[in-house]
Design a protein around this motif. Structure first.
Motif, mmCIF file in Angstrom:
data_model
loop_
_atom_site.group_PDB
_atom_site.id
_atom_site.type_symbol
_atom_site.label_atom_id
_atom_site.label_comp_id
_atom_site.label_asym_id
_atom_site.label_seq_id
_atom_site.Cartn_x
_atom_site.Cartn_y
_atom_site.Cartn_z
ATOM 1 N N SER A 100 0.817 -1.208 0.000
ATOM 2 C CA SER A 100 0.000 0.000 0.000
ATOM 3 C C SER A 100 0.853 1.262 0.000
ATOM 4 O O SER A 100 1.013 1.922 -1.027
ATOM 5 C CB SER A 100 -0.943 -0.016 1.207
ATOM 6 N N PHE A 101 1.436 1.590 1.145
ATOM 7 C CA PHE A 101 2.206 2.842 1.220
ATOM 8 C C PHE A 101 3.625 2.643 1.721
ATOM 9 O O PHE A 101 4.374 3.614 1.832
ATOM 10 C CB PHE A 101 1.476 3.861 2.106
ATOM 11 N N PHE A 102 4.028 1.406 2.010
ATOM 12 C CA PHE A 102 5.374 1.207 2.537
ATOM 13 C C PHE A 102 6.488 1.420 1.516
ATOM 14 O O PHE A 102 7.582 1.849 1.900
ATOM 15 C CB PHE A 102 5.491 -0.166 3.203
ATOM 16 N N GLY B 149 -16.372 -4.768 -0.367
ATOM 17 C CA GLY B 149 -15.382 -5.050 0.667
ATOM 18 C C GLY B 149 -15.363 -3.936 1.702
ATOM 19 O O GLY B 149 -15.679 -2.786 1.390
ATOM 20 N N ILE B 150 -15.014 -4.296 2.920
ATOM 21 C CA ILE B 150 -14.835 -3.309 3.990
ATOM 22 C C ILE B 150 -13.405 -3.466 4.490
ATOM 23 O O ILE B 150 -13.022 -4.533 5.001
ATOM 24 C CB ILE B 150 -15.849 -3.515 5.127
ATOM 25 N N VAL B 151 -12.606 -2.407 4.329
ATOM 26 C CA VAL B 151 -11.177 -2.494 4.615
ATOM 27 C C VAL B 151 -10.721 -1.256 5.372
ATOM 28 O O VAL B 151 -11.349 -0.196 5.280
ATOM 29 C CB VAL B 151 -10.356 -2.641 3.302
ATOM 30 N N PRO B 152 -9.622 -1.360 6.128
ATOM 31 C CA PRO B 152 -9.076 -0.170 6.795
ATOM 32 C C PRO B 152 -8.495 0.802 5.777
ATOM 33 O O PRO B 152 -8.079 0.423 4.681
ATOM 34 C CB PRO B 152 -7.976 -0.747 7.700
ATOM 35 N N SER B 153 -8.441 2.070 6.164
ATOM 36 C CA SER B 153 -7.970 3.093 5.218
ATOM 37 C C SER B 153 -6.492 2.971 4.892
ATOM 38 O O SER B 153 -6.039 3.581 3.920
ATOM 39 C CB SER B 153 -8.279 4.492 5.755
ATOM 40 N N PHE B 154 -5.703 2.160 5.667
ATOM 41 C CA PHE B 154 -4.313 1.988 5.249
ATOM 42 C C PHE B 154 -4.218 1.193 3.948
ATOM 43 O O PHE B 154 -3.153 1.138 3.335
ATOM 44 C CB PHE B 154 -3.450 1.358 6.350
ATOM 45 N N ALA B 155 -5.336 0.595 3.510
ATOM 46 C CA ALA B 155 -5.352 -0.127 2.232
ATOM 47 C C ALA B 155 -5.818 0.753 1.075
ATOM 48 O O ALA B 155 -5.950 0.264 -0.054
ATOM 49 C CB ALA B 155 -6.253 -1.354 2.341
ATOM 50 N N LEU B 156 -6.058 2.039 1.332
ATOM 51 C CA LEU B 156 -6.589 2.923 0.286
ATOM 52 C C LEU B 156 -5.742 2.942 -0.981
ATOM 53 O O LEU B 156 -6.291 2.845 -2.086
ATOM 54 C CB LEU B 156 -6.756 4.339 0.844
ATOM 55 N N ALA C 200 1.798 7.708 5.392
ATOM 56 C CA ALA C 200 0.418 7.254 5.587
ATOM 57 C C ALA C 200 -0.534 8.435 5.578
ATOM 58 O O ALA C 200 -1.621 8.378 4.979
ATOM 59 C CB ALA C 200 0.305 6.478 6.890
ATOM 60 N N LYS C 201 -0.169 9.526 6.238
ATOM 61 C CA LYS C 201 -1.044 10.701 6.275
ATOM 62 C C LYS C 201 -1.221 11.304 4.887
ATOM 63 O O LYS C 201 -2.278 11.879 4.574
ATOM 64 C CB LYS C 201 -0.489 11.731 7.253
ATOM 65 N N THR C 202 -0.221 11.169 4.048
ATOM 66 C CA THR C 202 -0.303 11.714 2.687
ATOM 67 C C THR C 202 -1.135 10.834 1.773
ATOM 68 O O THR C 202 -1.936 11.337 0.960
ATOM 69 C CB THR C 202 1.115 11.862 2.093
ATOM 70 N N MET C 203 -1.003 9.517 1.909
ATOM 71 C CA MET C 203 -1.558 8.591 0.928
ATOM 72 C C MET C 203 -2.869 7.924 1.349
ATOM 73 O O MET C 203 -3.574 7.388 0.499
ATOM 74 C CB MET C 203 -0.531 7.504 0.582
#
Length: 306
Positions: free
Chosen positions: A106-108, A246-253, A300-303
């Motif tokens: 995701s964002f790593f 699907g229902i996913v956490p926002s870190f998967a955006l 994470a805050k950016t993406m």
């Protein structure tokens, strides 16, 4: 016997120079201190190591026998110190990180890029593993730090919340009832407005899925028959092809956006879950962990529309 490396170094210096005066000067100690140290050494070995006269200091046969052993012991200590120093220096140049596959993709990569721009000499080694594996990897020392949404504390693991994520609904475009608000990074939808489509889920034992199921129970949809997948990426991919929502956490955006799904923040209620940094309790942490955490939070805050 309690012989110190300092005593052995003093012994070898005196054996080489054969003068208490010169040996004490070279060792930066007093003659009295050197004499006391050699008397203690002789007491521990139970024999005289030097013959002393007013003009000369000579090794006894027993002292001569000790010389090669003392040299070997000090050489081994010096080698061990050098090797450990090299190991510590290498550890400072590498950071081993565990993340779940969806977080890793995701964002790593961008977090690693940000960190590398500030610490180009440090190599980040990413392990994309299930979050259930991370505590054991931290305990064994295989990784230095782990990241993820760990809802329950684990014994021996220090858990620090870095930021809060939201729950998002992902679906094919046009399937959701959306509300747009000025200033929002994402549109919103209510739990009660979820489309009448199969809810693509993680296994019921998954900690995030337990949180989701608690909300679905409030709208009477917790016990529906639904496809179950172990991979969050697969949930998003199947939603993109129209097999459900699907229902996913926002870190998967960022992953969701790459699949081209429509994304909405679920509200009424808004459900937050913390994203954590975890390390093994009591371990001396590499100094590069904190700068890496800063890159993770910044990216994470950016993406991820936090």
């Amino acid at each position: 016997m309690n012989v110190s490396a300092r005593q052995l170094r003093c012994f070898l210096t005196l054996a080489r120079l054969r003068s208490f005066t010169r040996a004490a000067e070279q060792l930066h100690i007093t003659q009295a201190g050197l004499s006391a140290m050699m008397r203690d050494l002789e007491t521990q070995f139970g024999c005289r190591l030097f013959d002393r006269t007013t003009r000369v200091v000579a090794l006894t046969p027993e002292g001569a026998q000790l010389v090669p052993s003392a040299e070997r012991m000090l050489a081994e200590l010096n080698y061990a110190a050098l090797r450990m120093g090299n190991t510590a220096a290498a550890a400072r140049r590498q950071l081993s990180v565990a993340v779940s596959p969806v977080v890793a993709s995701s964002f790593f990569p961008e977090a690693c890029e940000d960190f590398a721009s500030r610490y180009p000499d440090v190599t980040v080694k990413l392990h994309d593993v299930n979050k259930e594996q991370m505590p054991a990897m931290l305990e064994s020392g295989e990784v230095d730090v782990g990241f993820g949404s760990f809802l329950n504390p684990a014994a021996g693991i220090d858990r620090v919340a870095l930021f809060n994520c939201h729950l998002l609904c992902v679906a094919q475009p046009g399937r959701m009832t959306l509300t747009h608000r000025a200033g929002d990074a994402l549109p919103r939808t209510r739990w009660k407005q979820l489309p009448d489509l199969p809810i693509l889920a993680a296994p019921a034992t998954d900690t995030t899925q337990i949180l989701i199921d608690a909300q679905l129970a409030q709208i009477g949809r917790a016990h529906e028959e639904r496809p179950t997948y172990h991979s969050m990426q697969l949930i998003i991919a199947m939603a993109a092809r129209g097999f459900g929502i699907g229902i996913v956490p926002s870190f998967a955006l960022p992953v969701a956006l790459r699949f081209g799904v429509e994304v909405a923040r679920l509200q009424a209620p808004l459900v937050d879950l913390a994203f954590y940094r975890i390390v093994r309790k009591g371990r001396e942490l590499p100094p590069t962990i904190e700068p890496f955490v800063q890159s993770v939070v910044k990216t994470a805050k950016t993406m991820c529309a936090l």
